[in-house]
Design a protein around this motif. Structure first.
Motif, PDB file in Angstrom:
ATOM      1  N   TRP A 131     -16.038 -21.437  24.085  1.00 49.54           N
ATOM      2  CA  TRP A 131     -14.938 -21.647  25.024  1.00 49.54           C
ATOM      3  C   TRP A 131     -15.178 -20.870  26.316  1.00 49.54           C
ATOM      4  CZ3 TRP A 131     -11.016 -24.947  23.655  1.00 49.54           C
ATOM      5  CH2 TRP A 131     -10.938 -25.285  22.298  1.00 49.54           C
ATOM      6  N   TYR A 132     -14.905 -21.524  27.407  1.00 51.48           N
ATOM      7  CA  TYR A 132     -14.804 -20.896  28.718  1.00 51.48           C
ATOM      8  C   TYR A 132     -13.352 -21.044  29.168  1.00 51.48           C
ATOM      9  CZ  TYR A 132     -19.811 -20.435  29.805  1.00 51.48           C
ATOM     10  OH  TYR A 132     -21.128 -20.060  29.829  1.00 51.48           O
ATOM     11  N   GLU A 168     -15.019 -18.011  33.218  1.00 50.72           N
ATOM     12  CA  GLU A 168     -15.340 -16.872  32.350  1.00 50.72           C
ATOM     13  C   GLU A 168     -15.665 -17.376  30.950  1.00 50.72           C
ATOM     14  OE1 GLU A 168     -13.167 -12.755  30.763  1.00 50.72           O
ATOM     15  OE2 GLU A 168     -11.965 -14.434  31.445  1.00 50.72           O
ATOM     16  N   LEU A 169     -16.756 -16.893  30.397  1.00 55.42           N
ATOM     17  CA  LEU A 169     -17.064 -17.187  29.009  1.00 55.42           C
ATOM     18  C   LEU A 169     -16.128 -16.366  28.133  1.00 55.42           C
ATOM     19  CD1 LEU A 169     -18.794 -18.471  26.788  1.00 55.42           C
ATOM     20  CD2 LEU A 169     -20.363 -16.535  27.024  1.00 55.42           C
ATOM     21  N   VAL A 170     -15.412 -17.035  27.257  1.00 56.33           N
ATOM     22  CA  VAL A 170     -14.456 -16.356  26.386  1.00 56.33           C
ATOM     23  C   VAL A 170     -15.088 -16.009  25.044  1.00 56.33           C
ATOM     24  CG1 VAL A 170     -12.233 -16.541  25.217  1.00 56.33           C
ATOM     25  CG2 VAL A 170     -12.536 -17.555  27.485  1.00 56.33           C
ATOM     26  N   ALA A 171     -15.716 -17.005  24.427  1.00 58.48           N
ATOM     27  CA  ALA A 171     -16.292 -16.781  23.108  1.00 58.48           C
ATOM     28  C   ALA A 171     -17.290 -17.883  22.799  1.00 58.48           C
ATOM     29  CB  ALA A 171     -15.203 -16.751  22.035  1.00 58.48           C
ATOM     30  N   VAL A 172     -18.279 -17.529  21.994  1.00 56.19           N
ATOM     31  CA  VAL A 172     -19.268 -18.508  21.569  1.00 56.19           C
ATOM     32  C   VAL A 172     -19.645 -18.238  20.130  1.00 56.19           C
ATOM     33  CG1 VAL A 172     -21.169 -17.111  22.486  1.00 56.19           C
ATOM     34  CG2 VAL A 172     -21.520 -19.555  22.077  1.00 56.19           C
ATOM     35  N   THR A 217     -21.581 -14.573  16.704  1.00 59.22           N
ATOM     36  CA  THR A 217     -20.548 -14.861  17.694  1.00 59.22           C
ATOM     37  C   THR A 217     -20.567 -13.803  18.790  1.00 59.22           C
ATOM     38  OG1 THR A 217     -18.865 -13.602  16.502  1.00 59.22           O
ATOM     39  CG2 THR A 217     -19.052 -15.940  15.981  1.00 59.22           C
ATOM     40  N   ASN A 218     -20.072 -14.183  19.939  1.00 55.17           N
ATOM     41  CA  ASN A 218     -19.865 -13.251  21.047  1.00 55.17           C
ATOM     42  C   ASN A 218     -18.465 -13.466  21.590  1.00 55.17           C
ATOM     43  OD1 ASN A 218     -23.122 -13.729  21.388  1.00 55.17           O
ATOM     44  ND2 ASN A 218     -22.461 -11.655  21.862  1.00 55.17           N
ATOM     45  N   ILE A 219     -17.792 -12.383  21.871  1.00 57.05           N
ATOM     46  CA  ILE A 219     -16.433 -12.418  22.397  1.00 57.05           C
ATOM     47  C   ILE A 219     -16.414 -11.607  23.685  1.00 57.05           C
ATOM     48  CG2 ILE A 219     -14.010 -11.909  21.966  1.00 57.05           C
ATOM     49  CD1 ILE A 219     -14.972 -13.897  20.006  1.00 57.05           C
ATOM     50  N   ALA A 220     -15.774 -12.135  24.701  1.00 57.87           N
ATOM     51  CA  ALA A 220     -15.669 -11.405  25.965  1.00 57.87           C
ATOM     52  C   ALA A 220     -14.886 -10.115  25.761  1.00 57.87           C
ATOM     53  CB  ALA A 220     -14.981 -12.276  27.013  1.00 57.87           C
TER      54      ALA A 220
END
Length: 115
Positions: A36-37, A46-50, A57-60
């Motif tokens: 999600w952006y 902004e990148l929110v999460a992937v 996973t990555n979270i802003a």
């Protein structure tokens, strides 16, 4: 080709929760990652999460501890659970999927947090 359809946006009071979902169709077996952006008025995307294949996973930092991303690979679906929402989370949220070097995008869903 991948098509993405988002759902779950809306209006919520500060401190509340929303859950966004994004369903992929087409060649979902070739998707490497989904996430999600967001784009707020007057701000950069902004990148929110992937969530990547394999489970990483990555979270802003701006949403860490409040937002959680999860993915159902078999269904080609990604979710964004948003808790403790703040007014600064107000934005259009876009789902995306990576297929090799190609990115696919959903149409966006509006999230508005009232203070």
């Amino acid at each position: 080709q991948v098509q993405l359809v988002e759902a779950g946006g809306g209006l919520v009071q500060a401190g509340g929760s929303l859950r966004l979902s994004c369903a992929a169709s087409g060649t979902i077996f070739s998707i490497n990652a989904m996430g999600w952006y967001r784009r707020a008025p007057g701000k950069k995307r902004e990148l929110v999460a992937v969530a990547r294949n394999g489970g990483s996973t990555n979270i802003a930092d701006s949403v860490k501890g409040r937002f959680t991303i999860s993915r159902d690979n078999a269904k080609g679906t990604v979710y964004l659970q948003m808790n403790s929402l703040k007014s600064e989370d107000t934005a259009v949220y876009f789902c995306y999927a990576e297929e090799g070097l190609i990115d696919y995008w959903g149409q966006g869903t509006q999230v508005t947090v009232s203070s």
